[in-house]
Design a protein around this motif. Structure first.
Motif, PDB file in Angstrom:
ATOM      1  N   LYS A 152       0.830  -1.203   0.000  1.00 33.03           N
ATOM      2  CA  LYS A 152       0.000   0.000   0.000  1.00 33.03           C
ATOM      3  C   LYS A 152       0.863   1.252   0.000  1.00 33.03           C
ATOM      4  N   THR A 153       1.893   1.282   0.864  1.00 32.46           N
ATOM      5  CA  THR A 153       2.746   2.475   0.910  1.00 32.46           C
ATOM      6  C   THR A 153       3.534   2.631  -0.394  1.00 32.46           C
ATOM      7  N   LEU A 154       3.911   1.521  -1.035  1.00 33.74           N
ATOM      8  CA  LEU A 154       4.601   1.614  -2.322  1.00 33.74           C
ATOM      9  C   LEU A 154       3.704   2.201  -3.402  1.00 33.74           C
ATOM     10  N   LEU A 155       2.420   1.795  -3.387  1.00 33.12           N
ATOM     11  CA  LEU A 155       1.487   2.347  -4.373  1.00 33.12           C
ATOM     12  C   LEU A 155       1.272   3.843  -4.156  1.00 33.12           C
ATOM     13  N   VAL A 156       1.155   4.244  -2.871  1.00 36.09           N
ATOM     14  CA  VAL A 156       0.972   5.673  -2.583  1.00 36.09           C
ATOM     15  C   VAL A 156       2.222   6.458  -2.992  1.00 36.09           C
ATOM     16  N   ALA A 157       3.396   5.888  -2.696  1.00 37.18           N
ATOM     17  CA  ALA A 157       4.648   6.585  -3.041  1.00 37.18           C
ATOM     18  C   ALA A 157       4.833   6.707  -4.547  1.00 37.18           C
ATOM     19  N   ALA A 158       4.270   5.775  -5.310  1.00 30.95           N
ATOM     20  CA  ALA A 158       4.427   5.818  -6.770  1.00 30.95           C
ATOM     21  C   ALA A 158       3.689   6.984  -7.403  1.00 30.95           C
ATOM     22  N   VAL A 159       2.778   7.582  -6.700  1.00 34.26           N
ATOM     23  CA  VAL A 159       2.013   8.711  -7.247  1.00 34.26           C
ATOM     24  C   VAL A 159       2.944   9.860  -7.634  1.00 34.26           C
ATOM     25  N   TYR A 160       3.954  10.080  -6.799  1.00 27.62           N
ATOM     26  CA  TYR A 160       4.842  11.227  -7.031  1.00 27.62           C
ATOM     27  C   TYR A 160       5.621  11.088  -8.345  1.00 27.62           C
ATOM     28  N   PRO A 161       6.389  10.031  -8.587  1.00 26.97           N
ATOM     29  CA  PRO A 161       7.112   9.942  -9.866  1.00 26.97           C
ATOM     30  C   PRO A 161       6.188   9.784 -11.068  1.00 26.97           C
ATOM     31  N   VAL A 162       5.046   9.128 -10.890  1.00 25.08           N
ATOM     32  CA  VAL A 162       4.123   8.950 -12.016  1.00 25.08           C
ATOM     33  C   VAL A 162       3.557  10.287 -12.476  1.00 25.08           C
ATOM     34  N   THR A 163       3.131  11.134 -11.533  1.00 24.69           N
ATOM     35  CA  THR A 163       2.578  12.452 -11.912  1.00 24.69           C
ATOM     36  C   THR A 163       3.638  13.313 -12.590  1.00 24.69           C
ATOM     37  N   VAL A 164       4.893  13.185 -12.135  1.00 25.16           N
ATOM     38  CA  VAL A 164       5.973  13.933 -12.797  1.00 25.16           C
ATOM     39  C   VAL A 164       6.126  13.477 -14.241  1.00 25.16           C
ATOM     40  N   GLN A 165       6.123  12.164 -14.476  1.00 25.38           N
ATOM     41  CA  GLN A 165       6.269  11.659 -15.837  1.00 25.38           C
ATOM     42  C   GLN A 165       5.095  12.043 -16.717  1.00 25.38           C
ATOM     43  N   LEU A 166       3.896  12.024 -16.160  1.00 23.13           N
ATOM     44  CA  LEU A 166       2.736  12.465 -16.946  1.00 23.13           C
ATOM     45  C   LEU A 166       2.909  13.912 -17.380  1.00 23.13           C
ATOM     46  N   ALA A 167       3.389  14.736 -16.467  1.00 23.43           N
ATOM     47  CA  ALA A 167       3.598  16.148 -16.821  1.00 23.43           C
ATOM     48  C   ALA A 167       4.678  16.302 -17.886  1.00 23.43           C
ATOM     49  N   LEU A 168       5.716  15.466 -17.795  1.00 19.03           N
ATOM     50  CA  LEU A 168       6.815  15.573 -18.750  1.00 19.03           C
ATOM     51  C   LEU A 168       6.407  15.107 -20.144  1.00 19.03           C
ATOM     52  N   TRP A 169       5.735  13.975 -20.230  1.00 23.29           N
ATOM     53  CA  TRP A 169       5.413  13.405 -21.529  1.00 23.29           C
ATOM     54  C   TRP A 169       4.211  14.081 -22.199  1.00 23.29           C
ATOM     55  N   THR A 170       3.522  14.947 -21.463  1.00 26.64           N
ATOM     56  CA  THR A 170       2.431  15.738 -22.078  1.00 26.64           C
ATOM     57  C   THR A 170       2.843  17.195 -22.226  1.00 26.64           C
ATOM     58  N   ASN A 171       4.132  17.463 -22.169  1.00 25.39           N
ATOM     59  CA  ASN A 171       4.615  18.848 -22.235  1.00 25.39           C
ATOM     60  C   ASN A 171       4.269  19.529 -23.557  1.00 25.39           C
ATOM     61  N   SER A 172       4.190  18.749 -24.664  1.00 26.89           N
ATOM     62  CA  SER A 172       3.861  19.347 -25.970  1.00 26.89           C
ATOM     63  C   SER A 172       2.477  19.938 -25.991  1.00 26.89           C
ATOM     64  N   VAL A 173       1.661  19.549 -25.052  1.00 29.03           N
ATOM     65  CA  VAL A 173       0.294  20.074 -24.982  1.00 29.03           C
ATOM     66  C   VAL A 173       0.245  21.350 -24.149  1.00 29.03           C
ATOM     67  N   HIS A 174       0.886  21.301 -22.939  1.00 27.09           N
ATOM     68  CA  HIS A 174       0.744  22.437 -22.020  1.00 27.09           C
ATOM     69  C   HIS A 174       2.013  23.273 -21.866  1.00 27.09           C
ATOM     70  N   HIS A 175       3.192  22.741 -22.235  1.00 28.71           N
ATOM     71  CA  HIS A 175       4.468  23.465 -22.127  1.00 28.71           C
ATOM     72  C   HIS A 175       4.702  24.019 -20.716  1.00 28.71           C
ATOM     73  N   LEU A 176       4.226  23.254 -19.676  1.00 27.69           N
ATOM     74  CA  LEU A 176       4.426  23.683 -18.280  1.00 27.69           C
ATOM     75  C   LEU A 176       5.590  22.946 -17.614  1.00 27.69           C
ATOM     76  N   ALA A 177       6.158  21.962 -18.336  1.00 25.74           N
ATOM     77  CA  ALA A 177       7.279  21.228 -17.775  1.00 25.74           C
ATOM     78  C   ALA A 177       8.605  21.694 -18.368  1.00 25.74           C
ATOM     79  N   TRP A 178       8.701  21.619 -19.719  1.00 24.31           N
ATOM     80  CA  TRP A 178       9.908  22.060 -20.418  1.00 24.31           C
ATOM     81  C   TRP A 178       9.582  23.241 -21.344  1.00 24.31           C
ATOM     82  N   ASP A 179      10.676  23.922 -21.692  1.00 25.67           N
ATOM     83  CA  ASP A 179      10.531  24.930 -22.748  1.00 25.67           C
ATOM     84  C   ASP A 179      10.193  24.224 -24.062  1.00 25.67           C
TER      85      ASP A 179
END
Length: 747
Positions: free
Chosen positions: A97-124
């Motif tokens: 359970k704690t591993l699943l909760v902890a996985a939220v943090y890196p997963v949300t970061v990756q979602l933001a990174l790989w959708t950057n072409s849409v929102h440009h809020l992660a990278w230039d």
């Protein structure tokens, strides 16, 4: 070598070192802290690979992919480190359970990174990126990256504080591990922060990764993080009141809790100390703590202390023993109780063996259970046993002799205890079997004590008498598995009793013969005296007085022949006694005697162990003595003083006894009885007893006046037959006081 080539060399070294560290961590993957370490190492590898790729790619899109991988590794390392410290400090256990909760943090970061072409809020945007001139991913980061970075650094700070607090609160190997955990994150995190904030012109991330790799090597191999001291249990061990130590295969202490250090009285340099020096109180046993069950220590404050030893081996991944964890559980109080119990048992055994009476220890549990089952099917167990002797014999066979004392061998003429136990049934007689039946019935009724006189046969066939007393200890009252039987041989007493009974019967027969043989000559003498008086007409007064004296002698002889059989009966020993109430017996005697106007006063009552009929006879005679000498004798004295006729009715007087006294003498009015510290008394307020007569008042025929002189003699005979004594003294009321002493105080 260019800076870029050096950069890539350091990154490659970090990847290799971290990959090597994966092997021991994976082998110990069942350790509670292993998941966190695995995530930290995998994240470090991913981060280092990502950093190396950002220095090697040429297009903006490739650089973005490499930066995403580096950030994935960074977030995994942060999450893994937070889980590792939380588990180690017992703040949060690592579970699915704690591993699943902890996985939220890196997963949300990756979602933001790989959708950057849409929102440009992660990278230039890609078109603005120039990998050739960028020193790190932070140069292209936007708000989402910086937001997640803030969260990551916050988690690192929290974990560092927990590790530092643990290092301050712990000691020994635990403190070393806590410092190593702190060093695993602090140097690389500090270098990453300098680079992210552009506080240096160089990219220090590879150096931070290298520092992390060496810190992990320290944690795993020098601090022995996964093998010796289980991190998740350490807090409980630290708080244990029982001493706890961990020793390596060389017998050196590598960890201990405060209780162990307090017991050992060691200083701060206890780590790596040989166990024989650590526990210097007991060097001989301390070297073998892993192979003993108990150990004792002689301490300066508490003296000797005793401990149970529990030793648990710690296995390496290859199943070889790397260390031993030892827990000492104090049993000093238990040892003292056991020693006291052993001493009590030895005293009991000594008393048992050396007792002057015969003692048996019997197990009646099976016999009682069998008798109980029979009792449930019959109304009268005694009658059933009498009608079914074979059934009782089967019950008796279930009696198990546990032990007999040494004195029993002489009593039953046995050569050994084994012979006596084996031939136990041969000791029984018909009377003893009846006694045993009564015992079984009383025990079934809930009685815990039994006493009876019975017989037994010695092993050579001699019939003897004994008094047995059975005691059921409270501890076995539920199953009767160990009862105590005490036996006192009464054969000599029984023989003496029978001889005494025969002597008493002989005495009574002799008294009867004497009384009978005196009747004929006494009757002849009385008739002769009567004829003599008839033939004497006018004779001298001295002759008449002689005839009167002769008739008085005949009267006393007649009384003697009548009292003689009674003397013989009353002089025999009292055989059967019972508790008698003083007041009740005295009032019963008072109702038999004609006491005229006398008043009976009972001060208080008490219980007396006596023959009721004989005790009542004592009171009757004492009361009659008051009537004879305190009323009738006083009345005779008054008549003679007033010139009255001796044949007048002396007691035809007013009911007040004092009327007998007047100015002449003092008549008895009150008889008082009551207990004394060692018996009881009977007192009156009559004329009393002359001091010269006190020593002979209880002799036969020593009555005063017209009395027979046998009443008080019978009182003394009955008193002495009870084993008591009687004395006569002056009463506080002025009359006579008789004190009967039934007990004897030490003098």
């Amino acid at each position: 070598m260019s800076i870029q080539e050096l950069y890539l060399l350091v990154v490659g070294l970090v990847v290799v070192l971290l990959a090597i560290l994966l092997i021991p961590v994976y082998r110990n993957r069942h350790h509670s802290s292993a998941p966190g370490l695995l995530i930290v190492i995998v994240g470090g590898i991913a981060y280092s690979v990502g950093l190396g790729l950002t220095e090697s790619v040429t297009t903006p899109q490739q650089w973005t992919y490499a930066a995403n991988l580096a950030l994935l590794g960074a977030k995994l390392s942060i999450v893994g480190y937070a889980l590792l410290v939380a588990d180690y400090t017992n703040v949060l256990k690592t579970t699915r359970k704690t591993l699943l909760v902890a996985a939220v943090y890196p997963v949300t970061v990756q979602l933001a990174l790989w959708t950057n072409s849409v929102h440009h809020l992660a990278w230039d945007p890609y078109e603005t990126l120039n990998p050739a001139v960028m020193t790190g991913p932070h140069e292209a980061a936007r708000i989402l990256i910086w937001g997640h970075a803030t969260i990551g650094y916050s988690l690192i700070v929290i974990a560092l504080v927990l590790a530092l607090r643990e290092a301050v609160r712990s000691s020994g190997r635990r403190r070393l591990q806590s410092v190593a955990l702190f060093a695993t994150a602090f140097p690389p995190s500090f270098l990453y922060l300098l680079s992210d904030l552009d506080l240096t012109t160089l990219n220090l991330a590879p150096i931070g990764g290298l520092a992390q790799a060496f810190a992990l090597i320290w944690v795993l191999f020098y601090a022995n993080f996964l093998n010796v001291v289980p991190a998740a249990r350490y807090r409980a061990v630290e708080r244990m009141s029982d001493p706890f130590v961990t020793i390596d295969t060389g017998g050196r202490v590598i960890d201990s809790n405060p209780a162990a250090r307090e017991l050992a009285a060691v200083g701060p340099d206890w780590e790596q100390m040989p166990i024989v020096e650590f526990f210097h109180h007991s060097p001989r046993r301390a070297t073998r703590l892993t192979a003993v069950d108990t150990v004792s220590f002689e301490t300066e404050i508490d003296g000797e202390r005793h401990f149970d030893v529990t030793s648990s081996p710690v296995y390496a991944p290859d199943r070889t023993i790397e260390a031993h964890q030892i827990v000492l559980r104090e049993i000093t109080a238990r040892v003292h109780r056991e020693n006291a119990l052993q001493e009590s048992r030895e005293r009991y055994r000594s008393l048992f063996e050396n007792s002057p009476i015969v003692l048996w220890e019997l197990d009646l549990s099976a016999a009682i259970n069998r008798a109980r089952s029979i009792a449930e099917e019959t109304a009268d167990l005694i009658t059933y046993f009498e009608n079914h002797p074979d059934e009782y014999e089967r019950v008796f066979e279930l009696v198990d002799v546990l032990e007999v004392n040494q004195n029993a061998l002489d009593a039953y003429n046995a050569s050994s205890k084994e012979e006596l136990v084996e031939r136990f049934p041969d000791l029984q007689t018909a009377e003893s079997l009846e006694t045993n039946r009564q015992l079984i019935v009383q025990l079934l009724d809930g009685s815990h004590r039994f006493r009876d006189e019975t017989t037994y046969r010695t092993l050579d066939g001699e019939l003897r008498h004994e008094l047995i007393e059975v005691t059921v200890p409270q501890s076995v009252s539920a199953d009767y598995s160990r009862i105590l039987v005490a036996s006192i041989d009464m054969t000599e007493s029984k023989l003496y009793e029978r001889r005494l009974e025969a002597h008493n019967r002989t005495l009574e027969r002799l008294a009867g013969i004497i009384s009978h043989d005196l009747q004929t000559p006494l009757s002849t003498a009385e008739k002769t005296t009567t004829l003599l008086r008839m033939e004497l007409d006018d004779v001298d007064s001295d002759v008449l007085q002689t005839v009167d004296d002769l008739e008085q002698i005949h009267h006393r002889l007649r009384e003697f022949t009548e009292y003689l059989p009674r003397f013989a009966r009353e002089s025999t020993n009292v055989e059967h006694t019972t508790d008698c109430d003083l007041e009740a017996v005295a009032k019963a005697a008072w109702g038999v005697v004609d006491t005229y106007s006398l008043e009976l006063v009972v001060d208080s009552t008490c219980s007396i162990d006596a023959d009721p009929s004989r005790l009542q006879q004592v009171f009757e005679n004492l009361f009659q003595n008051v009537v004879d000498h305190g009323i009738e004798a006083v009345a005779d004295t008054q008549r003679r003083s007033c010139g009255g006729n001796e044949t007048d009715d002396a007691l035809s007087l007013p009911p007040n006894g004092n009327d007998f006294a007047g100015e002449y003498c003092s008549a008895a009015t009150t008889v008082r009885i009551g207990p004394t510290p060692d018996g009881f008394f009977v007192a009156d307020d009559g004329p009393g007893i002359s001091p010269t007569a006190l020593d002979e008042i209880f002799d036969y025929g020593m009555g005063a006046g017209d009395g027979s002189g046998f009443g008080l003699a019978i009182v003394r005979t009955i008193v002495e037959a009870h084993g008591w004594t009687i004395t006569a003294i002056e009463s506080e009321l002025g009359g006579a006081r008789f004190e009967i002493r039934t007990t004897y105080a030490d003098t």
